[in-house]
Design a protein around this motif. Structure first.
Motif, PDB file in Angstrom:
ATOM      1  N   PRO A   9      34.869  45.013  48.205  1.00  0.00           N
ATOM      2  CA  PRO A   9      35.239  43.667  47.698  1.00  0.00           C
ATOM      3  C   PRO A   9      35.669  42.732  48.633  1.00  0.00           C
ATOM      4  O   PRO A   9      35.974  41.618  48.349  1.00  0.00           O
ATOM      5  CB  PRO A   9      36.346  44.297  46.441  1.00  0.00           C
ATOM      6  N   GLN A  10      36.094  43.253  49.916  1.00  0.00           N
ATOM      7  CA  GLN A  10      36.887  42.504  50.713  1.00  0.00           C
ATOM      8  C   GLN A  10      35.895  41.853  51.825  1.00  0.00           C
ATOM      9  O   GLN A  10      36.022  40.500  52.111  1.00  0.00           O
ATOM     10  CB  GLN A  10      37.881  43.166  51.496  1.00  0.00           C
ATOM     11  N   GLU A  12      32.593  42.633  51.801  1.00  0.00           N
ATOM     12  CA  GLU A  12      31.200  42.360  51.054  1.00  0.00           C
ATOM     13  C   GLU A  12      30.152  43.571  51.971  1.00  0.00           C
ATOM     14  O   GLU A  12      28.808  43.206  51.535  1.00  0.00           O
ATOM     15  CB  GLU A  12      30.498  41.053  50.743  1.00  0.00           C
ATOM     16  N   TYR A  38      39.296  50.182  42.287  1.00  0.00           N
ATOM     17  CA  TYR A  38      37.830  49.525  43.004  1.00  0.00           C
ATOM     18  C   TYR A  38      37.074  48.924  42.008  1.00  0.00           C
ATOM     19  O   TYR A  38      36.636  47.830  41.919  1.00  0.00           O
ATOM     20  CB  TYR A  38      37.166  50.467  43.805  1.00  0.00           C
ATOM     21  N   LEU A  41      38.874  45.792  40.641  1.00  0.00           N
ATOM     22  CA  LEU A  41      38.758  44.492  41.620  1.00  0.00           C
ATOM     23  C   LEU A  41      37.127  44.002  41.483  1.00  0.00           C
ATOM     24  O   LEU A  41      36.975  42.798  41.501  1.00  0.00           O
ATOM     25  CB  LEU A  41      38.677  45.143  42.934  1.00  0.00           C
ATOM     26  N   MET A  42      36.281  44.745  41.166  1.00  0.00           N
ATOM     27  CA  MET A  42      34.981  44.317  41.273  1.00  0.00           C
ATOM     28  C   MET A  42      34.621  43.628  39.847  1.00  0.00           C
ATOM     29  O   MET A  42      33.947  42.716  39.727  1.00  0.00           O
ATOM     30  CB  MET A  42      33.807  45.469  41.396  1.00  0.00           C
ATOM     31  N   LYS A  45      35.851  40.110  40.407  1.00  0.00           N
ATOM     32  CA  LYS A  45      35.116  39.425  41.150  1.00  0.00           C
ATOM     33  C   LYS A  45      33.907  38.728  40.231  1.00  0.00           C
ATOM     34  O   LYS A  45      33.301  37.725  40.435  1.00  0.00           O
ATOM     35  CB  LYS A  45      34.433  40.229  42.371  1.00  0.00           C
TER      36      LYS A  45
END
Length: 61
Positions: A9-10, A12, A38, A41-42, A45
């Motif tokens: 996520p940072q 990619e 994780y 976070l995704m 996004k």
């Protein structure tokens, strides 16, 4: 040993999901998180991507 890939996520790039599906680590940028963190976070996004999505045709559809 089974290696599963995940998208970092940072940066990619490809991150690694460990065998017992508990930790995601990125060898490229050093990102590390528990699998549940994780996933959150995704999800964030994806939500941001949906909010920022714009149709490329006049009229939207």
């Amino acid at each position: 040993m089974i290696i599963m890939d995940a998208k970092c996520p940072q940066c990619e790039k490809v991150a690694i999901l460990n065998d017992d599906v508990t930790i995601v680590k990125c060898p490229h940028c050093g990102f590390e998180a528990k699998y549940d963190e994780y996933l959150e976070l995704m999800k964030q996004k994806i939500g941001t991507m949906v909010e920022n999505f714009q149709f490329d045709r006049p009229g939207g559809f």
